[in-house]
Enzyme design. Structure first.
Site, PDB file in Angstrom:
ATOM      1  N   SER A 103       0.925  -1.041   0.080  1.00 41.81           N
ATOM      2  CA  SER A 103       0.078  -0.056  -0.047  1.00 41.81           C
ATOM      3  C   SER A 103       0.857   0.976  -0.127  1.00 41.81           C
ATOM      4  CB  SER A 103      -0.895   0.013   1.351  1.00 41.81           C
ATOM      5  OG  SER A 103      -1.611   1.111   1.465  1.00 41.81           O
ATOM      6  N   HIS A 137      -2.789   7.305  -4.413  1.00 37.36           N
ATOM      7  CA  HIS A 137      -2.896   6.328  -3.610  1.00 37.36           C
ATOM      8  C   HIS A 137      -2.822   4.884  -4.265  1.00 37.36           C
ATOM      9  CE1 HIS A 137      -5.870   2.997  -2.126  1.00 37.36           C
ATOM     10  NE2 HIS A 137      -5.005   2.870  -1.135  1.00 37.36           N
ATOM     11  N   VAL A 179      -2.422  -3.037  -3.627  1.00 36.26           N
ATOM     12  CA  VAL A 179      -2.637  -4.401  -4.209  1.00 36.26           C
ATOM     13  C   VAL A 179      -2.600  -5.413  -2.876  1.00 36.26           C
ATOM     14  CG1 VAL A 179      -2.251  -4.073  -6.576  1.00 36.26           C
ATOM     15  CG2 VAL A 179      -0.306  -4.484  -5.066  1.00 36.26           C
ATOM     16  N   ARG A 180      -3.553  -6.399  -2.779  1.00 37.23           N
ATOM     17  CA  ARG A 180      -3.567  -7.268  -1.757  1.00 37.23           C
ATOM     18  C   ARG A 180      -4.255  -8.540  -1.916  1.00 37.23           C
ATOM     19  NH1 ARG A 180      -6.834  -2.782  -1.545  1.00 37.23           N
ATOM     20  NH2 ARG A 180      -9.386  -3.227  -1.241  1.00 37.23           N
ATOM     21  N   HIS A 220     -20.360  12.027   3.831  1.00 32.00           N
ATOM     22  CA  HIS A 220     -20.846  13.041   4.935  1.00 32.00           C
ATOM     23  C   HIS A 220     -20.705  14.383   4.424  1.00 32.00           C
ATOM     24  CE1 HIS A 220     -16.520  12.565   5.535  1.00 32.00           C
ATOM     25  NE2 HIS A 220     -16.373  13.632   6.077  1.00 32.00           N
TER      26      HIS A 220
END
Length: 311
Positions: free
Chosen positions: A94, A108, A111-112, A177
């Site tokens: 990351s 950003h 990969v996982r 929000h």
């Protein structure tokens, strides 16, 4: 299922990305290796690579982690309730880069791979990742380039993935929000298990390998632009949205904190200087207002005709 091959790829990816970013910045990244011994909530190891106060990057990190845990945290079983309580193994790379220059966007990439190990059932593997761009001052050419590279990375895996993953990215990196996007998106996917282990592993390799080509041309194009206090002030204000998203909505941050992960590495994505203002809006007709009107909304960037180099 060859988890060692995934680990080897991720460590190699981290090394390649850090080496390229060091060349751009001219300064070395710090290396902080860590180990979690068996017996606690997590065991495993990782390597955090961090730069602070560089020539180009004010703060950034490229982290590798490989952990095993006794119980999947709620953030990892949100879409797979049948795996709640199962032991797991997770590994990934990351990164987040926050440049000094407000005309260079924050980026950003992640990969996982996850492997759930339910009792009395076969292992369940899935993959996730993507990359997204967060400009402070928008340039059509940069957005078009970034999205085209993302699309090209997915071509080998079928024509349906890019529209799906682009829309997923637009939906995911959205501050509910605030009712506004964090940036201009890119691609995002999670819980990907189509085609089994080999297909998922090939997909995260395509995404990881595409990162440098997506981001570095933008850095090189914009890092020499002159800026002043006004631009830095707006950058700090917009960075506040980055912090809000990561702490309120980001599943990766929640997974790390809920699973007992390493706090310094998890919160590496936080920008170094941030500002908040009460009920502020940019003046109409300014470059700051144009970010909201022209860029912080979904657009089919990859299909737009290329604009001039300076736009």
């Amino acid at each position: 299922m060859n988890t060692q091959a995934v680990r080897d790829y991720l460590l190699g990816l981290q090394h390649r990305i850090v080496a390229a970013l060091e060349t751009v910045d001219g300064n070395a990244f710090l290396s902080d290796g860590w180990t979690r011994e068996p017996g606690g909530r997590l065991e495993g190891d990782g390597l955090s690579r961090l730069i602070e106060g560089g020539a180009v990057f004010e703060r950034g990190g490229v982290n590798f982690s490989h952990v095993k845990g006794r119980v999947l945290p709620p953030s990892a079983t949100q879409h797979r309730p049948e795996l709640a309580g199962a032991p797991f193994e997770a590994m990934g790379v990351s990164l987040v880069m926050h440049p000094h220059n407000p005309f260079v966007p924050t980026v950003h990439m992640n990969v996982r791979a996850f492997i759930a190990l339910p009792p009395d059932a076969p292992a369940v593997t899935w993959f996730g990742g993507g990359m997204d761009l967060t400009p402070y001052y928008g340039y059509e050419r940069d957005a078009q380039h970034f999205h085209r590279v993302c699309r090209e990375a997915l071509v080998p895996h079928g024509p349906a993935l890019h529209p799906k993953f682009k829309a997923w990215c637009d939906d995911y990196f959205f501050l509910k929000h605030r009712q506004e996007p964090r940036g201009i998106g890119g691609i995002f996917f999670d819980d990907f298990a189509e085609g089994g282990f080999d297909a998922g592993f090939a997909l995260i390799q395509s995404v990881g390998d595409a990162f440098l080509g997506a981001y570095l041309p933008i850095v090189e194009r914009r890092q020499g632009y002159a800026y002043g206090e006004r631009e830095r002030d707006f950058q700090a204000y917009r960075r506040g949205r980055y912090v809000e998203f990561n702490l309120v909505w980001d599943r990766g941050t929640l997974f790390g904190l809920q699973s007992g992960g390493r706090t310094e590495s998890i919160l590496m994505s936080m920008p170094p200087q941030v500002k908040w203002r009460y009920d502020w809006a940019p003046e109409p007709g300014t470059p700051e207002a144009r970010l909201y009107s022209d860029f912080l909304r979904p657009r089919d960037w990859a299909d737009e005709p290329p604009t001039a180099l300076w736009l």
